[in-house]
Design an enzyme around this catalytic site. Sequence first.
Site, PDB file in Angstrom:
ATOM      1  N   SER A 187       0.798  -1.227   0.000  1.00 32.27           N
ATOM      2  CA  SER A 187       0.000   0.000   0.000  1.00 32.27           C
ATOM      3  C   SER A 187       0.829   1.275   0.000  1.00 32.27           C
ATOM      4  CB  SER A 187      -0.944   0.012   1.208  1.00 32.27           C
ATOM      5  OG  SER A 187      -0.203  -0.032   2.417  1.00 32.27           O
ATOM      6  N   HIS A 215      -5.582  -4.132  -1.859  1.00 33.78           N
ATOM      7  CA  HIS A 215      -5.407  -3.113  -2.895  1.00 33.78           C
ATOM      8  C   HIS A 215      -5.355  -3.718  -4.295  1.00 33.78           C
ATOM      9  CE1 HIS A 215      -4.742   0.509  -0.441  1.00 33.78           C
ATOM     10  NE2 HIS A 215      -4.215  -0.313   0.442  1.00 33.78           N
ATOM     11  N   LYS A 246     -12.445  -0.841  -0.256  1.00 35.96           N
ATOM     12  CA  LYS A 246     -11.651  -0.076  -1.215  1.00 35.96           C
ATOM     13  C   LYS A 246     -12.361  -0.109  -2.573  1.00 35.96           C
ATOM     14  CE  LYS A 246      -7.261  -0.419   1.258  1.00 35.96           C
ATOM     15  NZ  LYS A 246      -7.863  -0.680   2.560  1.00 35.96           N
TER      16      LYS A 246
END
Length: 399
Positions: A187, A215, A246
């Site tokens: 990240s 991610h 996310k």
Amino acid sequence: MTTKSAFYDKLNADLDALRAKGQLRSEFELATPQGAEITLTDGTKLLNLCSNNYLGMGNNPEVIEAAHGALDRYGYGVAAGRMLCGTQDVHRRLQRVIADFVGLEDALLYNSCYDANGGLFEVLTGENDAIISDALNHASIIDGVRLSKAKRYRYASCDMDELEQSLKKADAECSGIKLIITDGVFSMDGLVAPLDNICDLADKYDALVAVDDSHGTGVVGATGRGSHEHCGVMDRVDIITGTLGKAIGGAAGGFTAARACVVEKLRQTSRTYIFSNAVPPSIAAGAIKAFELAGEGGNARTALLEKTSYFRAGMRAAGFTIGGEGHPIVPVMTGADDVTFGLFKEVFANGLLVIPMTFPVVPRGQGRIRVQISAVHETTHLDRAIEIFTEAGRKTGVI
């Protein structure tokens, strides 16, 4: 002075020290939904480049409609854990959707990926086992590993030679299973782990592979399935943890996907699953729609990657050092903490919301401004961001 008063004095002194260095972090209160442009509660209007809303699902009308429908049908919340009366059909449907999306047999919902990682390792490993962890893994992995009695090994991030040495040591020192755990996308850097090489070593040393793909899910890979698809190892990764917070709508919730026997073991014994309320049904329904859209979202992902490349190229042309490779996480490298915060203050004052990353979040001397590109950004937004960065970079001496 009492011990109690000394405790509070110490906390206040620590906070004062951060304040004096200009490093006391603040929370920005948004008065609008996530988007390319946002407004804070004090009326400040900002260009937003710090959200994990990669595919723009955070305020997607179809996702919102699905959540509204579940809110009307199931109510606000379940007021129970899954093992009590907190499981509804929408939870089971989402688990099936997740498993199919990432290409594994089954999946289990948690309230966050932090909980998924926190409830994973102590269930699956014991004192005769070994956990081999990338040095830059997310804090949730580090905390989860601490709960296990397994012997722990750490290798320098993405360093396959060190990983192999750790596997050899684990072979010599442990009689049980070996579990390699890595972020799929790191990240702070936007780098994808070399899962193909990791899986090769796992095969060589008879180890399991687990990936936190928070991610990566919905973002990387030819069809957005994640870092294991990106690296061509969809059939070789044993366990995937991830988030719904996310690219998949940005609300809340996490998951662990694996073989059915692993998921059932977690369902029966994972403390962060058993002793937590179920994910609200409206979030589960919205996530189902978000996964559906992500699976169909080739155009959105293509546009996202094109915008990412455009921004990276523009920032490099302006003279900035940019970390990472092709992920929409774009680290603008700054070095020292005071330089990082100085650049942040300048760009914020000119209408750009990004977040400074300094020690201990990143190693000392490797400070950066982490920019995150979203499918909702237009070229005009990115041009404006590059212009703001360029003026601030010249003023602060970064470029």
